[in-house]
Scaffold this active site. Sequence first.
Site, PDB file in Angstrom:
ATOM      1  CG  HIS A 262      44.563  35.841  53.903  1.00 59.41           C
ATOM      2  ND1 HIS A 262      44.208  35.600  55.216  1.00 59.41           N
ATOM      3  CD2 HIS A 262      45.671  35.083  53.672  1.00 59.41           C
ATOM      4  CE1 HIS A 262      45.057  34.760  55.756  1.00 59.41           C
ATOM      5  NE2 HIS A 262      45.968  34.432  54.845  1.00 59.41           N
TER       6      HIS A 262
ATOM      7  CD  GLU B 149      45.741  34.218  22.418  1.00 58.24           C
ATOM      8  OE1 GLU B 149      45.713  35.404  22.024  1.00 58.24           O
ATOM      9  OE2 GLU B 149      46.673  33.441  22.156  1.00 58.24           O
TER      10      GLU B 149
ATOM     11  CE  LYS C 266      46.824  41.422  17.547  1.00 54.15           C
ATOM     12  NZ  LYS C 266      47.698  40.390  16.964  1.00 54.15           N
TER      13      LYS C 266
END
Length: 420
Positions: free
Chosen positions: A297, A276, A411
Amino acid sequence: MLKLNRSFASAFVAEDELVSYMDERADVLARCQAGEDRYADSLGWLSVDEWASDAILDRTCALAEQIRSMADTFVVIGVGGSNNGSRSVQAALAPEGARLVWAGNTLSAWELNRVFDELEGHDVVIDCIAKNFETLEPGSSFRLLRQYLVERYGRDEAARRIVCTGTIGSPLEDLCRAEGYTFVPFATNVGGRYTALTEVHLLPMAVAGVDIRALVAGARTMERLLRTAPAGENSAFAYASARNMLWDRGYRVELLSFFEPRFRWFSKWWEQLFAESEGKDGRGIFPAAAECSEELHSLGQFVQDGTHILFETFLDVLEPGAGDSLVLGGTDVADAFGYLDGKDFWDINKASFTATREAHAGMLPCFTLELDRLDEEHMGMLFYWFAFACYASGELLGVNPFDQPGVEAYKRLMFDALGK
């Protein structure tokens, strides 16, 4: 204490180059140490005592004790910067206080139903953490959990069991005053991802049994060091400078790797902090994390042989603590692991770490942030060290490290879709 070990990156970032880079940009460090007026509404964390003074700690500990007297379970309702800090400390230290349950960080009906299952048979207090009380995830979860408390305890008793952490003068404070809920002020000049050392997180930590005074003491120690050390002696500025040198050379991903699973939630806090803060204006290093040895792995293959776009920062704890020893005994069958007889898993894990770092350092820059111990004091140091480094790194990169315009874009579309 914390130490930045740069020796495994020297083949890619020569020490004399790094020192020269830092010296040429010493003015950036000086501005960060002083705190810039243009960021005055976001720099409340820079001085630890502004939002974690002894008086605030006393108040927080008293409230935490009151909460523990009535409940064994504390539900933390918050998303991102409102839960990652306290969650990372709880996961790292496993304190012996009230149980913390995490909510308000999802819109999944399945997960929300699971939260309610976790509350069965327990006495509950909830804390809604919402700076502006507009974010959908905590707002919707708060309604669900508030109604749950009313149905279970009745309206008056439910009010005693509701805490809200929000901005003074916000609709959330108005709701608290109207309904008799306990209100805790959200730090007015600190953005969510920088709030780890404020009541937003100190209260849940204290309820969980964390020694928040020791945590804040560690942060204060780190503040004194980083705000006074010159460029050539400032480890956080060295890290910020090295990151930007690598950005200039085409590196686009930083992998935070650790061989202690207790850092899992700290890595989430770290990812949010840098994503951010730096991911804007078409710039920024992508932060990712690797929990080893499992990730060796999977991601390990890409790190060793894949596209050369990443560098690595390891977290390493130098001294074992309580519970960090487990000796592997002998065996009654020929299992081909006799070479491990009598070895402590602490040492086995260290061997895996040192071998991995040596192998990776042949292919990419590797830094190591070394902690003497994993305890409250060092967690406080970690929070402040990375926050300061992120501030400096954003300044060197040329972006505002305290806004998040991209988050606001989705948003608007979401609220349109929901008819707000």
